[in-house]
Design a protein around this motif. Structure first.
Motif, mmCIF file in Angstrom:
data_model
loop_
_atom_site.group_PDB
_atom_site.id
_atom_site.type_symbol
_atom_site.label_atom_id
_atom_site.label_comp_id
_atom_site.label_asym_id
_atom_site.label_seq_id
_atom_site.Cartn_x
_atom_site.Cartn_y
_atom_site.Cartn_z
ATOM 1 N N GLU A 174 54.894 14.472 43.906
ATOM 2 C CA GLU A 174 54.132 15.325 44.811
ATOM 3 C C GLU A 174 55.070 16.275 45.547
ATOM 4 O O GLU A 174 56.295 16.181 45.423
ATOM 5 C CB GLU A 174 53.324 14.438 45.762
ATOM 6 C CG GLU A 174 52.452 13.451 44.978
ATOM 7 C CD GLU A 174 51.472 12.661 45.819
ATOM 8 O OE1 GLU A 174 51.056 13.134 46.895
ATOM 9 O OE2 GLU A 174 51.095 11.549 45.391
ATOM 10 N N GLY A 175 54.495 17.192 46.292
ATOM 11 C CA GLY A 175 55.274 18.234 46.939
ATOM 12 C C GLY A 175 56.549 17.790 47.632
ATOM 13 O O GLY A 175 57.614 18.401 47.436
ATOM 14 N N PRO A 176 56.514 16.725 48.458
ATOM 15 C CA PRO A 176 57.736 16.295 49.148
ATOM 16 C C PRO A 176 58.872 15.912 48.203
ATOM 17 O O PRO A 176 60.041 16.188 48.494
ATOM 18 C CB PRO A 176 57.256 15.080 49.962
ATOM 19 C CG PRO A 176 55.804 15.333 50.177
ATOM 20 C CD PRO A 176 55.333 15.967 48.909
ATOM 21 N N SER A 177 58.535 15.289 47.083
ATOM 22 C CA SER A 177 59.570 14.909 46.113
ATOM 23 C C SER A 177 60.194 16.142 45.468
ATOM 24 O O SER A 177 61.388 16.153 45.138
ATOM 25 C CB SER A 177 58.974 13.998 45.031
ATOM 26 O OG SER A 177 58.531 12.783 45.593
ATOM 27 N N ILE A 178 59.385 17.190 45.309
ATOM 28 C CA ILE A 178 59.895 18.442 44.739
ATOM 29 C C ILE A 178 60.819 19.135 45.739
ATOM 30 O O ILE A 178 61.813 19.765 45.355
ATOM 31 C CB ILE A 178 58.723 19.353 44.328
ATOM 32 C CG1 ILE A 178 57.844 18.654 43.293
ATOM 33 C CG2 ILE A 178 59.246 20.674 43.773
ATOM 34 C CD1 ILE A 178 58.587 18.168 42.050
ATOM 35 N N ILE A 179 60.516 19.014 47.019
ATOM 36 C CA ILE A 179 61.408 19.559 48.055
ATOM 37 C C ILE A 179 62.770 18.871 47.969
ATOM 38 O O ILE A 179 63.829 19.520 48.077
ATOM 39 C CB ILE A 179 60.807 19.362 49.459
ATOM 40 C CG1 ILE A 179 59.533 20.197 49.632
ATOM 41 C CG2 ILE A 179 61.834 19.713 50.540
ATOM 42 C CD1 ILE A 179 59.737 21.684 49.651
ATOM 43 N N LEU A 180 62.769 17.561 47.784
ATOM 44 C CA LEU A 180 64.033 16.818 47.658
ATOM 45 C C LEU A 180 64.801 17.256 46.420
ATOM 46 O O LEU A 180 66.030 17.370 46.449
ATOM 47 C CB LEU A 180 63.755 15.316 47.609
ATOM 48 C CG LEU A 180 63.260 14.684 48.911
ATOM 49 C CD1 LEU A 180 62.957 13.208 48.695
ATOM 50 C CD2 LEU A 180 64.286 14.846 50.026
ATOM 51 N N MET A 181 64.087 17.498 45.326
ATOM 52 C CA MET A 181 64.756 17.975 44.118
ATOM 53 C C MET A 181 65.404 19.335 44.378
ATOM 54 O O MET A 181 66.546 19.579 43.973
ATOM 55 C CB MET A 181 63.768 18.075 42.952
ATOM 56 C CG MET A 181 64.432 18.513 41.645
ATOM 57 S SD MET A 181 63.333 18.464 40.204
ATOM 58 C CE MET A 181 62.405 19.988 40.443
#
Length: 244
Positions: free
Chosen positions: A3-10
């Motif tokens: 989800e969006g937060p995991s993509i921010i971390l990536m």
């Protein structure tokens, strides 16, 4: 699906490559990779569950889908899973089992960046307008609609609906104005809580209903049901979540 937060971390993990020039490009994604060799990675942008590697002449869109992943510095999965490898002067980035597609730079200007719940450009007013224009949509479908709440996935959906006391099969047009605004606000709030917990490796410890069996408020058995047009798993309490 991340989800969006995991993509921010990536994005944060890949940020070290910004400003560097590609020396090698490979992988089994079906597009010509050679034109990107010699180009400089200008920036990394995210839109919900999508990541854009922006170069001088074009961009590459990465969508991890259900089972996608990535690694830095070394290839950690077999060639058959490797969709794209970009090697820079000293390090490399590798993407596996995901969607990889080149896009024109003009394509980026057509994206509604205000729909990303984690963006500084996020517009709750525009989200509310879109909800009002889809009065027959189930709330569970609305939260998962990437044109309205880009970045929201099934975990965020379930937790936001519990926080706001809304049953997932509620109809958006039946929500009181106050409850509609609360839903929009919590979609963003929970996404940032998700990000903080993900950084601390404590996300699952904070789940209230997602994959759980009993309601943390009343102790009643939670309902587990596939809801909406997407038939995604919903976990909710019949007592503490109202159907509108």
């Amino acid at each position: 699906m991340p989800e969006g937060p995991s993509i921010i971390l990536m994005k944060e993990n890949l940020q070290q490559f910004a400003g560097q020039k590609v020396t090698e490009a490979s992988g089994n994604a079906k597009f010509e990779k050679e034109p990107f060799v010699g180009q400089t990675l200008l920036e990394i942008r995210t839109f919900g569950k999508q990541t854009y590697l922006v170069f001088e002449k074009a961009a590459i869109r990465i969508h991890l889908l259900m089972f996608g992943s990535y690694s830095i510095d070394e290839q950690t999965k077999p060639d058959k899973s490797l969709r794209l490898a970009l090697v820079f002067s000293t390090h490399g980035m590798y993407f596996y089992t995901c969607s990889v597609k080149p896009v024109d730079l003009e394509y980026l200007s057509a994206i509604d960046w205000e729909a990303d719940v984690m963006s500084d450009l996020w517009s709750p007013e525009k989200a509310e307008k879109k909800l009002k224009s889809n009065p027959e949509m189930m709330v569970c479908d609305a939260l998962m609609d990437q044109d309205i709440f880009s970045g929201v996935g099934n975990i965020i959906k379930n937790e936001v609906l519990f926080r706001t006391g809304i049953q997932p099969e509620s109809i958006t047009g039946h929500l009181p104005a106050k409850k509609r605004k609360e839903l929009i606000k919590e979609a963003r709030n929970y996404s940032y809580d998700f990000l903080d917990w993900k950084r601390d490796f404590t996300l699952k410890k904070h789940w209230l209903v997602h994959t759980k069996k009993t309601c943390p408020i009343c102790g009643q058995k939670l309902i587990k049901k596939q809801t909406g047009k997407g038939k995604r798993r919903s976990f909710y309490c019949e007592k503490d979540q109202k159907r509108y």
